[in-house]
Write a protein that holds these residues in place. Sequence first.
Motif, PDB file in Angstrom:
ATOM      1  N   ILE A   1       0.837  -1.193   0.000  1.00 38.10           N
ATOM      2  CA  ILE A   1       0.000   0.000   0.000  1.00 38.10           C
ATOM      3  C   ILE A   1       0.876   1.248   0.000  1.00 38.10           C
ATOM      4  O   ILE A   1       0.684   2.171  -0.799  1.00 38.10           O
ATOM      5  CB  ILE A   1      -0.928   0.010   1.235  1.00 38.10           C
ATOM      6  CG1 ILE A   1      -1.973  -1.097   1.128  1.00 38.10           C
ATOM      7  CG2 ILE A   1      -1.608   1.371   1.388  1.00 38.10           C
ATOM      8  CD1 ILE A   1      -2.728  -1.368   2.425  1.00 38.10           C
ATOM      9  N   GLN A   2       1.839   1.246   0.892  1.00 43.71           N
ATOM     10  CA  GLN A   2       2.694   2.428   0.986  1.00 43.71           C
ATOM     11  C   GLN A   2       3.489   2.654  -0.281  1.00 43.71           C
ATOM     12  O   GLN A   2       3.594   3.772  -0.779  1.00 43.71           O
ATOM     13  CB  GLN A   2       3.651   2.278   2.174  1.00 43.71           C
ATOM     14  CG  GLN A   2       2.925   2.300   3.501  1.00 43.71           C
ATOM     15  CD  GLN A   2       3.841   1.911   4.643  1.00 43.71           C
ATOM     16  OE1 GLN A   2       4.720   2.659   5.019  1.00 43.71           O
ATOM     17  NE2 GLN A   2       3.649   0.721   5.170  1.00 43.71           N
ATOM     18  N   ASP A   3       4.044   1.586  -0.823  1.00 36.59           N
ATOM     19  CA  ASP A   3       4.852   1.752  -2.026  1.00 36.59           C
ATOM     20  C   ASP A   3       3.996   2.227  -3.190  1.00 36.59           C
ATOM     21  O   ASP A   3       4.415   3.048  -3.993  1.00 36.59           O
ATOM     22  CB  ASP A   3       5.553   0.439  -2.386  1.00 36.59           C
ATOM     23  CG  ASP A   3       6.573   0.657  -3.492  1.00 36.59           C
ATOM     24  OD1 ASP A   3       7.439   1.530  -3.317  1.00 36.59           O
ATOM     25  OD2 ASP A   3       6.491  -0.016  -4.530  1.00 36.59           O
ATOM     26  N   THR A   4       2.792   1.693  -3.258  1.00 34.90           N
ATOM     27  CA  THR A   4       1.903   2.088  -4.330  1.00 34.90           C
ATOM     28  C   THR A   4       1.601   3.585  -4.254  1.00 34.90           C
ATOM     29  O   THR A   4       1.663   4.297  -5.259  1.00 34.90           O
ATOM     30  CB  THR A   4       0.610   1.260  -4.264  1.00 34.90           C
ATOM     31  OG1 THR A   4       0.934  -0.110  -4.461  1.00 34.90           O
ATOM     32  CG2 THR A   4      -0.370   1.706  -5.323  1.00 34.90           C
ATOM     33  N   TYR A   5       1.323   4.078  -3.061  1.00 29.70           N
ATOM     34  CA  TYR A   5       1.047   5.509  -2.935  1.00 29.70           C
ATOM     35  C   TYR A   5       2.292   6.347  -3.174  1.00 29.70           C
ATOM     36  O   TYR A   5       2.234   7.427  -3.767  1.00 29.70           O
ATOM     37  CB  TYR A   5       0.412   5.820  -1.572  1.00 29.70           C
ATOM     38  CG  TYR A   5      -1.088   5.690  -1.667  1.00 29.70           C
ATOM     39  CD1 TYR A   5      -1.852   6.694  -2.253  1.00 29.70           C
ATOM     40  CD2 TYR A   5      -1.734   4.539  -1.247  1.00 29.70           C
ATOM     41  CE1 TYR A   5      -3.214   6.555  -2.402  1.00 29.70           C
ATOM     42  CE2 TYR A   5      -3.093   4.382  -1.384  1.00 29.70           C
ATOM     43  CZ  TYR A   5      -3.833   5.397  -1.965  1.00 29.70           C
ATOM     44  OH  TYR A   5      -5.185   5.249  -2.136  1.00 29.70           O
TER      45      TYR A   5
ATOM     46  N   PHE B   1      -9.218   9.522   9.086  1.00 28.90           N
ATOM     47  CA  PHE B   1      -9.063   8.075   9.164  1.00 28.90           C
ATOM     48  C   PHE B   1      -9.809   7.435   7.998  1.00 28.90           C
ATOM     49  O   PHE B   1     -10.927   7.814   7.681  1.00 28.90           O
ATOM     50  CB  PHE B   1      -9.664   7.532  10.473  1.00 28.90           C
ATOM     51  CG  PHE B   1      -8.813   7.790  11.706  1.00 28.90           C
ATOM     52  CD1 PHE B   1      -7.639   8.523  11.629  1.00 28.90           C
ATOM     53  CD2 PHE B   1      -9.198   7.295  12.946  1.00 28.90           C
ATOM     54  CE1 PHE B   1      -6.858   8.752  12.758  1.00 28.90           C
ATOM     55  CE2 PHE B   1      -8.429   7.524  14.081  1.00 28.90           C
ATOM     56  CZ  PHE B   1      -7.264   8.254  13.991  1.00 28.90           C
ATOM     57  N   HIS B   2      -9.182   6.448   7.388  1.00 33.05           N
ATOM     58  CA  HIS B   2      -9.824   5.681   6.328  1.00 33.05           C
ATOM     59  C   HIS B   2      -9.748   4.211   6.720  1.00 33.05           C
ATOM     60  O   HIS B   2      -8.647   3.701   6.836  1.00 33.05           O
ATOM     61  CB  HIS B   2      -9.115   5.890   4.990  1.00 33.05           C
ATOM     62  CG  HIS B   2      -8.905   7.314   4.627  1.00 33.05           C
ATOM     63  ND1 HIS B   2      -9.845   8.068   3.964  1.00 33.05           N
ATOM     64  CD2 HIS B   2      -7.856   8.139   4.858  1.00 33.05           C
ATOM     65  CE1 HIS B   2      -9.357   9.297   3.787  1.00 33.05           C
ATOM     66  NE2 HIS B   2      -8.165   9.368   4.326  1.00 33.05           N
ATOM     67  N   PRO B   3     -10.842   3.538   6.940  1.00 39.84           N
ATOM     68  CA  PRO B   3     -12.200   4.059   6.946  1.00 39.84           C
ATOM     69  C   PRO B   3     -12.488   4.830   8.228  1.00 39.84           C
ATOM     70  O   PRO B   3     -11.822   4.652   9.234  1.00 39.84           O
ATOM     71  CB  PRO B   3     -13.060   2.806   6.865  1.00 39.84           C
ATOM     72  CG  PRO B   3     -12.235   1.724   7.462  1.00 39.84           C
ATOM     73  CD  PRO B   3     -10.801   2.091   7.219  1.00 39.84           C
ATOM     74  N   GLU B   4     -13.504   5.644   8.123  1.00 34.63           N
ATOM     75  CA  GLU B   4     -13.804   6.610   9.167  1.00 34.63           C
ATOM     76  C   GLU B   4     -14.241   5.969  10.479  1.00 34.63           C
ATOM     77  O   GLU B   4     -14.130   6.573  11.532  1.00 34.63           O
ATOM     78  CB  GLU B   4     -14.905   7.532   8.670  1.00 34.63           C
ATOM     79  CG  GLU B   4     -14.591   8.983   8.923  1.00 34.63           C
ATOM     80  CD  GLU B   4     -15.692   9.877   8.390  1.00 34.63           C
ATOM     81  OE1 GLU B   4     -16.638   9.357   7.736  1.00 34.63           O
ATOM     82  OE2 GLU B   4     -15.617  11.091   8.612  1.00 34.63           O
TER      83      GLU B   4
ATOM     84  N   ARG C   1      -8.074   7.394 -10.622  1.00 38.56           N
ATOM     85  CA  ARG C   1      -7.577   8.567  -9.890  1.00 38.56           C
ATOM     86  C   ARG C   1      -8.464   8.879  -8.701  1.00 38.56           C
ATOM     87  O   ARG C   1      -8.001   9.179  -7.597  1.00 38.56           O
ATOM     88  CB  ARG C   1      -7.526   9.800 -10.819  1.00 38.56           C
ATOM     89  CG  ARG C   1      -6.494   9.683 -11.924  1.00 38.56           C
ATOM     90  CD  ARG C   1      -5.096   9.953 -11.403  1.00 38.56           C
ATOM     91  NE  ARG C   1      -4.907  11.312 -10.943  1.00 38.56           N
ATOM     92  CZ  ARG C   1      -4.348  12.268 -11.668  1.00 38.56           C
ATOM     93  NH1 ARG C   1      -3.923  12.015 -12.891  1.00 38.56           N
ATOM     94  NH2 ARG C   1      -4.194  13.479 -11.171  1.00 38.56           N
ATOM     95  N   LYS C   2      -9.747   8.787  -8.953  1.00 36.31           N
ATOM     96  CA  LYS C   2     -10.711   9.077  -7.894  1.00 36.31           C
ATOM     97  C   LYS C   2     -10.548   8.108  -6.723  1.00 36.31           C
ATOM     98  O   LYS C   2     -10.529   8.503  -5.561  1.00 36.31           O
ATOM     99  CB  LYS C   2     -12.125   8.959  -8.478  1.00 36.31           C
ATOM    100  CG  LYS C   2     -13.162   9.802  -7.777  1.00 36.31           C
ATOM    101  CD  LYS C   2     -14.462   9.777  -8.569  1.00 36.31           C
ATOM    102  CE  LYS C   2     -15.612   9.424  -7.674  1.00 36.31           C
ATOM    103  NZ  LYS C   2     -16.827   9.003  -8.400  1.00 36.31           N
TER     104      LYS C   2
ATOM    105  N   ALA D   1      -9.258   8.826  -2.897  1.00 40.41           N
ATOM    106  CA  ALA D   1     -10.176   8.566  -1.788  1.00 40.41           C
ATOM    107  C   ALA D   1      -9.649   7.435  -0.904  1.00 40.41           C
ATOM    108  O   ALA D   1     -10.335   6.987  -0.006  1.00 40.41           O
ATOM    109  CB  ALA D   1     -11.556   8.207  -2.329  1.00 40.41           C
ATOM    110  N   TYR D   2      -8.434   6.991  -1.181  1.00 42.78           N
ATOM    111  CA  TYR D   2      -7.833   5.877  -0.444  1.00 42.78           C
ATOM    112  C   TYR D   2      -8.674   4.610  -0.518  1.00 42.78           C
ATOM    113  O   TYR D   2      -8.840   3.900   0.452  1.00 42.78           O
ATOM    114  CB  TYR D   2      -7.541   6.272   1.006  1.00 42.78           C
ATOM    115  CG  TYR D   2      -6.459   7.312   1.069  1.00 42.78           C
ATOM    116  CD1 TYR D   2      -5.137   6.947   0.849  1.00 42.78           C
ATOM    117  CD2 TYR D   2      -6.748   8.640   1.277  1.00 42.78           C
ATOM    118  CE1 TYR D   2      -4.139   7.892   0.839  1.00 42.78           C
ATOM    119  CE2 TYR D   2      -5.736   9.605   1.275  1.00 42.78           C
ATOM    120  CZ  TYR D   2      -4.437   9.214   1.056  1.00 42.78           C
ATOM    121  OH  TYR D   2      -3.447  10.150   1.040  1.00 42.78           O
ATOM    122  N   GLU D   3      -9.237   4.397  -1.713  1.00 48.83           N
ATOM    123  CA  GLU D   3      -9.942   3.139  -1.947  1.00 48.83           C
ATOM    124  C   GLU D   3      -9.114   2.323  -2.923  1.00 48.83           C
ATOM    125  O   GLU D   3      -9.441   2.160  -4.085  1.00 48.83           O
ATOM    126  CB  GLU D   3     -11.341   3.415  -2.502  1.00 48.83           C
ATOM    127  CG  GLU D   3     -12.268   3.973  -1.453  1.00 48.83           C
ATOM    128  CD  GLU D   3     -13.534   4.582  -2.046  1.00 48.83           C
ATOM    129  OE1 GLU D   3     -13.691   4.603  -3.274  1.00 48.83           O
ATOM    130  OE2 GLU D   3     -14.352   5.059  -1.247  1.00 48.83           O
TER     131      GLU D   3
END
Length: 946
Positions: free
Chosen positions: A79-83, A404-407, A692-693, A697-699
Amino acid sequence: MPTNADTTPLAKAYAPKDVEKKWYAEWEADGLFYADRAENKPQDPTGRRAIDKKPFVVVIPPPNVTGILHVGHALNNTIQDTYIRYHRMLGHESLWMPGTDHAGIATQSKIEKVMREEGLTRHDLGREKFIERVWGWKSKYGDIIVDQLRALGCSADWRRLRFTMDDKYYSSVIECFVRLHEKGLIYRGKRIINWSPLAQSALSDEEVIHKVTEGKLYFFKYPIIGTKGAEPEYLTIATTRPETMLGDVAVAVNPNDERSQHLVGKFLMLPLMDREIPIIADDYVDPAFGTGCVKITPAHDPNDFEIGLRHNLPQINVMDNHAVINELGGRFAGLERFAARKKVVEELQLLGLVEKIENYTHSVGYSERGGEMMEPFLSDQWFVNMKPLAEPALRVVENGLIQFHPEKWVNTYRNWMTNIRDWCISRQIWWGHRIPAWYAEDGNIFVGRNEEEARAKATAAGYTGKLNQDEDVLDTWFSSWLWPFATFGWPENTLDLQEFYPTSLLSTGPDIIFFWVARMIMAGMEFTKGLPMKDGTLREKDEDIVPFRDVYFHNIIRDQQGRKMSKSLGNSPDPFDLIDKYGTDAVRFTLLYLAPLGQDVRFGEESCEIGRNFANKLWNATRFVIMKRDEFQSVLPTVQFESEDTELLNSQAVQSDERKQTIASGFTMRPVTTLADKWMLSRANRAARDVRKAFDAYEINEVTKVLYDFIWKDYCDWYLEIVKIQPASTPLAVEILEGIMRMLHPIMPFLTEELWHALTGEKINVLIGQDDYITADTYKIDDEAEAEFGFVQRTVEAVRLLRSTVNYAPSKAIDLVIQLKQPSDLASLESARTIIERLARTSSLTIEQTGTEYSSMEYASELLGGRGQVFVKLEARSEDDRVKERTRLENALERIVQQLNAVTAKLDNESFVSKAPPAVIVKEREKQTNYTVQLEKLTASLQELR
RNA sequence: GGGCAAUUGGCGCAGUUGGUUAGCGCGUUUCCUUGACAUGGAAAAGGUCGCUGGUUCGAAUCCAGUAUUGCCCACCA
């Protein structure tokens, strides 16, 4: 011109191993992972980096050096590397700060366990030698962890690798301790703490797991003094831990409990110990529970401790550090706690003082690490007063400054923060940051950054005698909570700190929300406040002092039985093995694909086939496109195109420098004319927009789904087939594919790098810079083209269905008739005539207005909703065949009748017609018409088949 | 004791603001080595969306209750 696929530069199947090694080495050689402050990076080799690039910063949750990583780590780091890669491609200065954690108790106990097998304890070695040995362990496992992260493709800035026990980090931790102490937020106190007999140390409340446990509730009779004689009276108390009665100093009753009012003030004789203890009254006691009388053991129970304070009772600690009864336990001294329990009960039974023993289920604390039962225990420890730190940290999460994701985790966070208790930070182990406190022989304590400072304080206080440093070390999390700024050099206000703090994203599991996330927010806000920023202004506002702005809580990976992955269960596959077997990109893709936000995931190794197959699919699509492109270019002059197309191709086409311009940010600037091309471009831009969306949105799991469906279904299944039919689409196919590489790169970096290279002869990371990530040209999203082509697709599918019902092999050419009601549909299918001819493999194709009747005895037919019908000419209908077809149509008819009835009922409903929005009503009417048409057609066909 | 999730075809899951023919992957069945891919292609079967009420013209979706499962928090001896 037949082309042999094997002449393409790519092998038939994707073989990840060599590709991964090669590219990772190149990326490092290119300095791709390096992030720097603006003034340090004008030397960017590509010349494309803007000087004032906005930083995007992630600090890694430092893995423990206790061992190797598991699948959960693989997910988190993917996840981190992807972002990190996504933002790098968006043109941000992407900094991923790597590091590892010394993990005090976990590491120490691991090593002690190994030593035990050699028959050694840490005391045999002594503090110095022992710590030396741990450092040896650390360097071995720290390296393995870094190797694993590299194998996973992690693009961290390895120059910055940090460890929580580095010298520099050590001074951050000590500074933090001293400052909080000076502020009065750290204090030393005698409290009931959670004692771990195994680790021989205190633990924080968070390190204790409460589990419902089957136990017993013992009812003991304590004789009341002054009632001896013929009828001695007793007071019955209930307890779950009989051995603690050795430390009893009172029995309490509720002041309003009438049963025992008269006894308050009297004394009991504590059995076995022969100690006189008072009967006291305290509100804490619940008259309805047990006997309404509670034995008070201030040294072994937190509530009793409080009551003891209120009533000024002595505290008798009857156990030593091994949870063995000590000399204060009288003749029970030397017995281990559970043996003592047994003995106490036995002896009381002999005395006739056991009223009864009941089975009892209650919640018991266990060590999170060692798994043994905790012993509440009176002890001198260091604590942090958390309330003052919690207040601002709660505010910034509640007001959404930190998201926070998810809230939903905000609730959990709030609950903990509003009920926060003091944090016990001292640990009676050796591996960690030693507490910077020195004890004078008169009992005074001096805290300082080093012995000199403590000495100076002592001298100032008039003490010149011996000083002994506290033997204890600090809780691991007392260093981890400084991670987002200590890694940048705090307490020094370094340039890096000014440039990169606050960080952007934290990705972690929800299981450490209290241990780490909450505490980092508290520490960040406490310690960076007031520091000057880059522009000279001071950090005062919340937004300048929070450690991060977004927190991504990924799901917990479980095994297929739903159990948490853990080393002791041995149920976690080694990520190295997975990578070896399926390829890094396949593992990365699979983990993200399976990881919906906030849901636990059951993971089995075979799941990685999803990613492997997907990688292979894209690999082969690229092989095909390269082959097609080369073929297309070589035959270009002799191919007969529509005149407009030829012009277009000759002017815009495929020369690579022009290509570069056309892909500036979106897929292409090429104008498109055919329906299929319009559709493709629309689908591609839609996918880009959705990706992109979802990223923003961290989905991230949505990102993978969009890409998977678009690439596999739209691009491979449909568009590449069309390219086979319309060679003029080849240039667009190439450009879309290049766009796919740019879209997918953050998730599957190795594969896309290799394929990009095969397609363009360049490295994708040469492109890294502003706007290299795909941009959706949303104006190219064309709903009409998609609907129109969708109708072509449905038509083809209808023919394929007929083929399979009448058992005509795909290789068999058929005579096909398509009847349509609307002229517009007629026009669209006519324009896609070639595509239909080829995809449906026709020997003749008639597209006509509805009218002519075709007998079901001679034709198999399928409805196109209510818009028309397709007919496949049959050679003959056998009797058997006729029955089958009738059954099929009858079933279809039944469905239609149901649907028609439903729609009709709706439309006959007054209130529906009057209240529903007009658009919905129109839609329903259309449905009704369609169903009616379909009903008629089916009925007619059925009649013929009778 | 408090809180939070989940419950959709055999299995694992989507379904974001109520109107879709309820989708996807795996598995199953049938057919296919048609110029990239059998780690593949074409098609099919399979679900009254845990249960009960309610709101609404209309509920997988909103509300209430209930059941089951899981997780987190909690000092009732």
